[in-house]
Design a protein around this motif. Structure first.
Motif, PDB file in Angstrom:
ATOM      1  N   TYR A 123       1.503  17.467 -13.229  1.00 37.88           N
ATOM      2  CA  TYR A 123       1.784  16.157 -12.644  1.00 37.88           C
ATOM      3  C   TYR A 123       0.560  15.246 -12.785  1.00 37.88           C
ATOM      4  O   TYR A 123      -0.582  15.718 -12.743  1.00 37.88           O
ATOM      5  CB  TYR A 123       2.074  16.274 -11.144  1.00 37.88           C
ATOM      6  N   ILE A 124       0.807  13.974 -12.928  1.00 44.04           N
ATOM      7  CA  ILE A 124      -0.236  12.979 -12.693  1.00 44.04           C
ATOM      8  C   ILE A 124      -0.072  12.512 -11.257  1.00 44.04           C
ATOM      9  O   ILE A 124       0.955  11.926 -10.903  1.00 44.04           O
ATOM     10  CB  ILE A 124      -0.110  11.778 -13.655  1.00 44.04           C
ATOM     11  N   ASP A 125      -1.045  12.841 -10.448  1.00 41.31           N
ATOM     12  CA  ASP A 125      -1.005  12.450  -9.037  1.00 41.31           C
ATOM     13  C   ASP A 125      -1.676  11.087  -8.855  1.00 41.31           C
ATOM     14  O   ASP A 125      -2.655  10.776  -9.540  1.00 41.31           O
ATOM     15  CB  ASP A 125      -1.764  13.469  -8.182  1.00 41.31           C
ATOM     16  N   ILE A 126      -1.139  10.320  -7.938  1.00 40.56           N
ATOM     17  CA  ILE A 126      -1.748   9.033  -7.589  1.00 40.56           C
ATOM     18  C   ILE A 126      -1.969   9.041  -6.074  1.00 40.56           C
ATOM     19  O   ILE A 126      -1.187   8.477  -5.311  1.00 40.56           O
ATOM     20  CB  ILE A 126      -0.824   7.866  -8.010  1.00 40.56           C
ATOM     21  N   PRO A 127      -3.015   9.723  -5.627  1.00 37.25           N
ATOM     22  CA  PRO A 127      -3.208   9.868  -4.172  1.00 37.25           C
ATOM     23  C   PRO A 127      -3.611   8.546  -3.515  1.00 37.25           C
ATOM     24  O   PRO A 127      -4.501   7.847  -4.002  1.00 37.25           O
ATOM     25  CB  PRO A 127      -4.336  10.909  -4.071  1.00 37.25           C
ATOM     26  N   ILE A 128      -2.922   8.234  -2.451  1.00 35.56           N
ATOM     27  CA  ILE A 128      -3.233   7.046  -1.651  1.00 35.56           C
ATOM     28  C   ILE A 128      -3.558   7.571  -0.248  1.00 35.56           C
ATOM     29  O   ILE A 128      -2.653   7.968   0.491  1.00 35.56           O
ATOM     30  CB  ILE A 128      -2.040   6.073  -1.619  1.00 35.56           C
ATOM     31  N   LEU A 129      -4.846   7.621   0.064  1.00 34.01           N
ATOM     32  CA  LEU A 129      -5.278   8.387   1.232  1.00 34.01           C
ATOM     33  C   LEU A 129      -6.115   7.542   2.181  1.00 34.01           C
ATOM     34  O   LEU A 129      -6.946   6.734   1.756  1.00 34.01           O
ATOM     35  CB  LEU A 129      -6.117   9.593   0.778  1.00 34.01           C
ATOM     36  N   LEU A 130      -5.909   7.786   3.458  1.00 35.90           N
ATOM     37  CA  LEU A 130      -6.690   7.150   4.508  1.00 35.90           C
ATOM     38  C   LEU A 130      -7.680   8.198   5.035  1.00 35.90           C
ATOM     39  O   LEU A 130      -7.277   9.338   5.320  1.00 35.90           O
ATOM     40  CB  LEU A 130      -5.751   6.685   5.621  1.00 35.90           C
TER      41      LEU A 130
END
Lengths: 238, 349
Positions: A123-130
């Motif tokens: 997978y290509i992950d696109i993490p959007i993290l706080l």
């Protein structure tokens, strides 16, 4: 549903990053991070009543497997404690079967004695993290991170490993179809950063990710991948 | 020695502040990137790359409910009314043996449509069972049955289902999501073989079997059935036998071509290779198949200059040798098939 969740997350990020008044003078720090996370991966199965036997059979035969995630992220600090990051990562997660032992009914020229099958999903992950940072001291900072990881499916690799006379060989079969192009994972991580200099820090965390969307949503037996492990990183504050 | 210092972000610290113009620029960049990301990912939602041809007919949860086999099911003795048939060239499915059966409703017949797929009456059932002899050198040592696939025609539409045989070989369970099963056997050369056999999902079935968005059988084309068979020690035409037994409407069999047997070394490499491509590839690579947009048409009756092979020779071999093709239907390379195609393509101008 997945589209809706992703739309909500993306628009929330969008608004969050652009909502402040342009005239407001705020301190701004961008951080950049590179990380590598060896992980243990597995899946849960959710099946209809008609395929319960199939799911039970797979649960009895399939086990966890080591995978990894590696990538980069850009992080924007809003305050001393809170920051938001967006990144790109390549994730290789999956599971494998237990080792099967073979008995042969007749002498054969070659007779594999055991085998197992590895299933890996790229997978290509696109993490959007706080991220929330706390416990600051001269060297150490602790953090807790959570958020969503929209992912784009690349390929599933099915590899058969066969042992014959104590020599393992493998046969690989790759497929880019049969799984949803889009997946959505939730991610949580806790850990610490060790400051090396004004600009560099090492980062170590314990991370876990779980799919909230099936990788094969059109099937009666659906797979939800998850993984967890150590996340090793290097932080650059320019 | 200078000690490293932490860089904490506070509203009070002396961190350099950015100008309003630079900040606006950054925000614009973030907006563009996030919206672009949104568009890319949403575009890819809900698409698993398989065909969306309808394949949602109702099937019994157990194969035994159909009464296809009489006596002990695992003996694969067809019940009365089931007609066995063979094909001139057969799809490669990881070296599995296959039993093929057709059942027509009482009083109905199949109709020949030239070389193409026979026209089957409603409520026809086509049955294909995949199995491996435990020792191919000595078939009396039994077999392992893996799956039975059904194609049933109702109200003019075909639906497909797959049944996974249990380990006790007493019955098979409807499986719509696909399943991988370890299979071992000794091949004709005496080598022990192990594979992870893939039982296809119903959507995988629909992908190969779709033509113009509807499910269709692949194998029983008249030209692929137009072969000599041995019956009661007598050689006869299979299609003629169908006619004699009342399963096929009267037709001029001499006008039907014969698809070459791709395993027959007495035939030319060209004929064998084109037959191989027809039965293994053309269900997708045809003007009505799943890969119609690839401009590669591999049906046996397509003239060579219209196939697209001439401009894709290297690609065909590379995809076959790497295992990328066929996309579905097998998990191991067909080494004999690849050798045949290599000889064929090397013989082309």
């Amino acid at each position: 549903m997945k589209k809706f969740i992703f739309a909500l997350l993306t628009l929330a990020l969008h608004e969050c990053l652009s909502a402040q008044q342009p005239s407001e003078e705020i301190p701004q720090r961008f951080m950049y991070r590179i990380s590598f996370a060896p992980e243990i991966g597995y899946r849960t199965l959710v099946s209809t009543a008609s395929e319960r036997e199939i799911a039970e059979s797979r649960d009895a035969n399939e086990i966890a497997q080591i995978g990894f995630t590696t990538g980069i992220a850009a992080e924007y600090a809003f305050t001393r404690n809170w920051s938001l990051s967006v990144g790109f990562a390549y994730a290789n997660r999956g599971y494998q079967t237990k080792t099967a032992i073979f008995n042969w009914s007749a002498p054969a020229q070659q007779s594999p004695s055991e085998s197992f099958v590895s299933y890996r999903f790229g997978y290509i992950d696109i993490p959007i993290l706080l991220t929330y940072r706390f416990g600051h001291d001269r060297h150490w900072t602790f953090f807790a991170t959570g958020g969503a990881v929209p992912s784009v499916f690349l390929v599933r690799s099915k590899t058969l490993f066969v042992n014959e006379q104590n020599t393992w060989t493998s046969t690989d079969n790759q497929r880019g179809i049969g799984y949803d192009r889009f997946a959505l994972f939730l991610s949580a991580e806790v850990g610490a950063e060790y400051t090396l200099s004004d600009s560099f820090a090492l980062r170590l965390g314990i991370v876990g990710k779980r799919a909230i969307a099936a990788s094969n949503p059109n099937m009666a037996t659906q797979e939800y991948l998850f993984s967890g492990g150590l996340n090793l990183g290097f932080v650059w504050r320019p | 020695m200078k000690h490293p210092t932490t860089k904490h972000i506070t509203t009070e610290d002396s961190a350099p502040l950015i100008s309003a113009q630079e900040r606006t620029t950054r925000i614009t960049v973030v907006r563009v990137v996030t919206l672009l990301l949104f568009c890319i990912v949403v575009q890819s939602c809900g698409n698993d790359g398989l065909a969306t041809a309808p394949n949602d007919g109702e099937f019994s949860p157990r194969l035994s409910a159909y009464g296809i086999f009489q006596g002990t099911m695992s003996n694969l003795v067809a019940s009365e009314g089931y007609l066995g048939y063979t094909l001139s060239s057969q799809l490669f499915t990881d070296y599995a043996e296959k039993q093929r059966l057709i059942k027509l409703p009482t009083g109905t017949q199949m109709t020949s449509m030239g070389d193409d797929l026979l026209n089957f009456p409603d409520n026809t059932i086509i049955v294909k069972t995949f199995y491996y002899f435990n020792d191919k050198r000595d078939t009396s040592k039994g077999k392992t049955i893996v799956e039975t696939r059904l194609l049933v025609k109702r109200n003019g539409l075909w639906n497909a289902a797959t049944y996974l045989w249990n380990n006790a070989q007493t019955d098979a369970t409807l499986t719509t999501s696909g399943f991988d099963k370890n299979v071992q056997w000794i091949d004709e050369k005496g080598a022990g073989r192990v594979i992870s056999y893939h039982v296809p999902s119903n959507r995988e079935c629909a992908t190969c079997h779709q033509s113009n968005g509807q499910l269709m059988p692949i194998g029983p084309k008249a030209q692929n059935l137009n072969i000599q068979i041995t019956k009661n020690d007598v050689q006869t035409s299979q299609l003629h036998d169908f006619q004699a037994r009342g399963f096929l409407t009267p037709t001029d069999l001499l006008r039907i071509r014969t698809l070459p047997n791709d395993k027959n070394p007495a035939l030319s490499v060209q004929d064998r290779a084109r037959a191989y491509l027809d039965i293994n590839c053309a269900h997708c690579h045809s003007p009505t198949g799943f890969c119609a947009n690839q401009d590669l048409f591999l049906e046996y009756n397509t003239p060579y200059e219209s196939t697209g092979i001439a401009t894709r020779k290297d690609q065909i071999l590379a995809f076959m040798q790497s295992g990328f093709m066929p996309l579905l239907g097998s998990t191991v390379r067909d080494d004999e098939g690849i050798a045949l195609l290599t000889n064929y393509i090397n013989s082309l101008p």
